[in-house]
Design a protein around this motif. Structure first.
Motif, PDB file in Angstrom:
ATOM      1  N   TYR A 112       0.884  -1.008  -0.041  1.00  0.00           N
ATOM      2  CA  TYR A 112       0.158   0.000  -0.068  1.00  0.00           C
ATOM      3  C   TYR A 112       0.861   1.309   0.161  1.00  0.00           C
ATOM      4  O   TYR A 112       0.541   2.368  -0.743  1.00  0.00           O
ATOM      5  N   GLU A 113       1.867   1.163   0.823  1.00  0.00           N
ATOM      6  CA  GLU A 113       2.683   2.255   1.069  1.00  0.00           C
ATOM      7  C   GLU A 113       3.395   2.617  -0.343  1.00  0.00           C
ATOM      8  O   GLU A 113       3.940   3.895  -0.490  1.00  0.00           O
ATOM      9  N   LEU A 114       3.723   1.653  -1.424  1.00  0.00           N
ATOM     10  CA  LEU A 114       4.228   1.882  -2.675  1.00  0.00           C
ATOM     11  C   LEU A 114       3.108   2.260  -3.696  1.00  0.00           C
ATOM     12  O   LEU A 114       3.677   2.249  -4.942  1.00  0.00           O
ATOM     13  N   PHE A 115       2.005   2.353  -3.353  1.00  0.00           N
ATOM     14  CA  PHE A 115       1.017   2.830  -4.187  1.00  0.00           C
ATOM     15  C   PHE A 115       0.600   1.748  -5.177  1.00  0.00           C
ATOM     16  O   PHE A 115       0.276   2.107  -6.503  1.00  0.00           O
ATOM     17  N   GLU A 116       0.801   0.564  -4.902  1.00  0.00           N
ATOM     18  CA  GLU A 116       0.452  -0.546  -5.841  1.00  0.00           C
ATOM     19  C   GLU A 116      -1.134  -0.421  -5.939  1.00  0.00           C
ATOM     20  O   GLU A 116      -1.986  -0.682  -5.299  1.00  0.00           O
ATOM     21  N   ASN A 117      -1.430  -0.654  -7.371  1.00  0.00           N
ATOM     22  CA  ASN A 117      -2.784  -0.416  -7.843  1.00  0.00           C
ATOM     23  C   ASN A 117      -3.158  -1.278  -9.048  1.00  0.00           C
ATOM     24  O   ASN A 117      -4.212  -0.800  -9.694  1.00  0.00           O
ATOM     25  N   GLN A 118      -2.378  -2.052  -9.466  1.00  0.00           N
ATOM     26  CA  GLN A 118      -2.688  -2.895 -10.548  1.00  0.00           C
ATOM     27  C   GLN A 118      -3.744  -4.198 -10.273  1.00  0.00           C
ATOM     28  O   GLN A 118      -3.149  -4.998  -9.744  1.00  0.00           O
ATOM     29  N   ALA A 119      -4.687  -4.088 -11.135  1.00  0.00           N
ATOM     30  CA  ALA A 119      -5.527  -5.219 -11.068  1.00  0.00           C
ATOM     31  C   ALA A 119      -5.470  -6.278 -12.024  1.00  0.00           C
ATOM     32  O   ALA A 119      -4.891  -5.907 -12.939  1.00  0.00           O
ATOM     33  N   VAL A 120      -5.646  -7.505 -11.829  1.00  0.00           N
ATOM     34  CA  VAL A 120      -5.381  -8.523 -12.711  1.00  0.00           C
ATOM     35  C   VAL A 120      -6.300  -8.382 -13.739  1.00  0.00           C
ATOM     36  O   VAL A 120      -5.649  -8.958 -15.047  1.00  0.00           O
ATOM     37  N   ALA A 121      -7.460  -7.731 -13.863  1.00  0.00           N
ATOM     38  CA  ALA A 121      -8.310  -7.548 -15.064  1.00  0.00           C
ATOM     39  C   ALA A 121      -9.380  -6.397 -14.641  1.00  0.00           C
ATOM     40  O   ALA A 121      -9.600  -6.210 -13.534  1.00  0.00           O
ATOM     41  N   PRO A 122      -9.824  -5.840 -15.713  1.00  0.00           N
ATOM     42  CA  PRO A 122     -10.817  -4.930 -15.465  1.00  0.00           C
ATOM     43  C   PRO A 122     -12.085  -5.270 -14.623  1.00  0.00           C
ATOM     44  O   PRO A 122     -12.427  -6.494 -14.620  1.00  0.00           O
ATOM     45  N   ASP A 123     -12.636  -4.312 -13.658  1.00  0.00           N
ATOM     46  CA  ASP A 123     -13.610  -4.820 -12.986  1.00  0.00           C
ATOM     47  C   ASP A 123     -13.279  -5.598 -11.947  1.00  0.00           C
ATOM     48  O   ASP A 123     -14.205  -6.025 -11.133  1.00  0.00           O
ATOM     49  N   SER A 124     -12.017  -6.142 -11.702  1.00  0.00           N
ATOM     50  CA  SER A 124     -11.691  -6.903 -10.751  1.00  0.00           C
ATOM     51  C   SER A 124     -10.991  -6.357  -9.364  1.00  0.00           C
ATOM     52  O   SER A 124     -10.294  -5.054  -9.528  1.00  0.00           O
TER      53      SER A 124
END
Length: 678
Positions: free
Chosen positions: A508-520
């Motif tokens: 979280y502190e590294l701003f991780e924000n990539q989802a495995v797929a759209p709407d996931s």
């Protein structure tokens, strides 16, 4: 209950007294009730508190005359502050208050201009009451005060107002408050309050996977972490000011139907699998993954964490991989299919082929015994906190049995329920013994949703202690995916100040924000299925880390009692729906905090904030200096104050307000009772 006098709607009381309400050591516990009677005679109430054997009042109960609410004369309230863990009991008793009835009648008649002759019977009746009251006062000097008043009321030497004045004095009222004259006593039912250690209410959590702490090799490939590398990782966690570090399951991981990266059904030879697929030929819930180390290594880790001021929480995941020893030795712990296979876990459309859920109806006696033995194995090693995976998929009466049995010998053990489920089940699990609970905070993003949510968790504080995790390995909310870096600071500020309990999952502190797929809401390259080493130091050095802000939030929480209590929160009017403002006042110390947050991660937002000054212990026309605990700046503040917040600067003000004291603090306590009952 209704006896000669009525005692109704006693709070706190859970499920008609079936379960104890919740509190922690040092917490102010408000008690209130509706008491009423026929006619116009005054009615009062006494709160009787009985403490455990180690409490200061263990030798004799504490009796407190309850206050009558200024807005609702049938509502009485008081509070107590438990000083030790254990089961406390309280009881509300109602009684006819002849002294208050007499004072009211005499005062009204004198104000109406009635003569001494007209009040003759009242004066004699008052003298009799004071003589009677004096008999119940053990202190000799106080007893003489009441006896002297009785004598004065019977004489005719002084003018009427002079004769009556001592009976109405503050000194006399304080004596009678301590030793009231009670008639028509109606006793209420005792109610239980389970008091736990303070960490059950005031705590900050950080989740990390020990297996991801090994770094990378010369070629950049992840190295499986150990308990030794985990210990080194704890230095950073402690520096951020967290209290508890939580590890997902640290047991051997099943090899049968092991999941690959991103939940693939076809694993590669080097895939590590999901730690929630507990158990293999190498052991079950009472062993550790051999690549992490040994039980002795884990004990060493516990000791090191303690030196850093960290408590280690481990995962209690009551399920098994297909090659767990239970699946071989206790097939009756599971559900058998018609074809003879064991049913794996499903949450359509999701399938968990690598996990067998327990069937608690097949062989409950042995299942209960096995789980208790396993939990106590870790308790005896030194584990004092368990995060429980999916408790809402197991019988509630099992949890009531297990938690109460563990607490018989180890009352300091904390159980956190990871139950994202319907309110009845979430609160039901809290009632049967869970110290803390996950909530739907992650999905509350609008001002309206956040306001309703915060008011609900405050109102339910006797039932449930909400732990506001901003993210989890399973939950990457859309707001984090698309809100940019500002949203991470915004959500952290909200979670850290709305509840005394909050949590952060690593990354979280590294701003991780990539989802495995759209709407996931699943992370891409989820750490649930693979090693995820992170270079936190490089990110911090490059200014790409939220660590300093998180450390500031935890420091503010640690230093301010207002943010260490759940029961009291008040929202102030801001006409801009992108700005939310709320205050918290600690009812014990009077510490006061005002939080103002910009909910828009993309734009500057401004508003004229209108404070309800009475809720922060100030007069309507007051002005004061508010100190921003995040930036260190001071601001002049008024009932109406202009505020501007930017996602590229200050996303939130966390303001220390003047301390609330005296009558203003008493008013806030009284209002809190009314808010709580509403």
């Amino acid at each position: 209950m209704t006896g000669r006098l009525a005692i109704e709607d006693v709070r706190p009381q859970l499920s008609a007294g079936t379960y104890p309400s919740k509190a922690v050591v040092g917490e102010l516990v408000p008690v209130s009730a509706q008491v009423w009677r026929e006619g116009h005679d005054a009615i009062s109430a006494t709160l009787t508190i009985t403490g455990p054997k180690d409490s200061q009042i263990a030798a004799s109960p504490l009796h407190i005359t309850m206050h009558q609410d200024e807005f609702n004369e049938d509502l009485v309230h008081a509070f107590f502050i438990p000083d030790v863990m254990g089961t406390w009991t309280f009881q509300v008793d109602a009684w006819s208050d002849p002294m208050r009835t007499w004072r009211h009648a005499v005062t009204k008649k004198i104000e109406a201009g009635q003569s001494e002759e007209e009040l003759a019977n009242d004066l004699i009746h008052g003298a009799d009451l004071f003589d009677k009251a004096a008999k119940g006062v053990p202190d000799k000097s106080q007893r003489k005060v009441l006896q002297a008043i009785a004598k004065e009321l019977r004489t005719h030497k002084e003018q009427l107002r002079t004769r009556v004045a001592p009976a109405l004095s503050e000194t006399t009222l304080s004596i009678l408050a301590e030793h009231p004259l009670r008639e028509l006593l109606t006793t209420g039912q005792p109610n239980a309050v389970l008091v736990e250690r303070r960490d059950a209410l005031v705590n900050s959590w950080y989740e990390l996977f020990p297996r991801s702490t090994g770094g990378v090799d010369a070629d950049g490939n992840p190295i499986h972490g150990t308990f030794e590398t985990t210990a080194r990782a704890l230095n950073r966690v402690a520096k951020m000011g967290f209290d508890t570090v939580y590890f997902p399951p640290i047991h051997p991981i099943g090899e049968v139907h092991r999941k690959g990266k991103n939940n693939s059904l076809v694993p590669e030879p080097d895939d590590v699998g999901s730690p929630w697929a507990v158990g293999s030929a190498q052991g079950g819930h009472d062993t550790v993954h051999p690549q992490l180390g040994t039980i002795d290594d884990f004990k060493t880790l516990l000791q090191y964490a303690k030196k850093l001021g960290l408590e280690v929480a481990i995962d209690l995941a009551l399920q098994a991989a297909p090659d767990h020893p239970w699946a071989v030795e206790h097939r009756d712990f599971f559900t058998s299919q018609p074809d003879g296979t064991i049913a794996y876990a499903e949450n359509p459309p999701k399938k968990y082929q690598d996990i067998y859920p327990l069937n608690f109806d097949n062989n409950p006696t042995e299942i209960y015994a096995e789980i208790y033995k396993m939990v106590m194995f870790w308790v005896e090693i030194g584990v004092t906190t368990f995060r429980v995976d999916n408790p809402h998929t197991k019988p509630a009466n099992f949890w009531q049995w297990l938690i109460s049995k563990v607490h018989e010998t180890n009352p300091d053990i904390i159980f956190l329920a990871e139950a994202f489920t319907r309110p009845a089940r979430l609160y039901g699990l809290a009632k049967v013994g869970f110290s803390q609970s996950y909530t739907y905070f992650t999905w509350k993003t609008s001002k309206y949703e956040l306001t309703q949510f915060a008011e609900e968790i405050a109102a339910m504080s006797d039932v449930c202690r909400p732990n506001l995790f901003v993210n989890t390995p399973d939950i990457l909310h859309a707001s984090l995916q698309y809100g940019g870096r500002a949203i991470f600071a915004i959500r952290a500020a909200l979670a850290a100040t709305m509840s005394p309990l909050w949590g952060v999952y690593s990354g979280y502190e590294l701003f991780e924000n990539q989802a495995v797929a759209p709407d996931s809401e699943e992370y891409l390259d989820s750490e649930k299925y693979q090693l995820r080493p992170r270079d936190f130091e490089a990110a911090l050095n490059n200014g790409d880390s939220l660590e300093p802000y998180i450390a500031t939030l935890n420091k503010i929480r640690r230093e301010h009692p207002a943010l260490q209590q759940l029961r009291q929160i008040h929202f102030h009017y801001a006409p801009n729906d992108n700005i939310i403002a709320y205050s918290k006042v600690d009812p014990v110390t009077g510490d006061a905090i005002l939080v103002v947050v910009n909910l828009d991660p993309h734009h500057d937002q401004e508003t004229v904030l209108e404070l309800d000054m009475s809720q922060i212990g100030q007069s309507p026309d007051a002005s004061f200096t508010a100190h921003d605990l995040v930036t260190g700046r001071d601001f002049p503040w008024y009932a109406r104050t202009f505020v501007r917040l930017s996602p590229w600067g200050d996303v939130a003000h966390i303001l220390q307000l003047p301390k609330v004291e005296g009558a203003a603090l008493a008013k806030i306590r009284e209002r809190a009772v009314n808010d709580y009952r509403a």
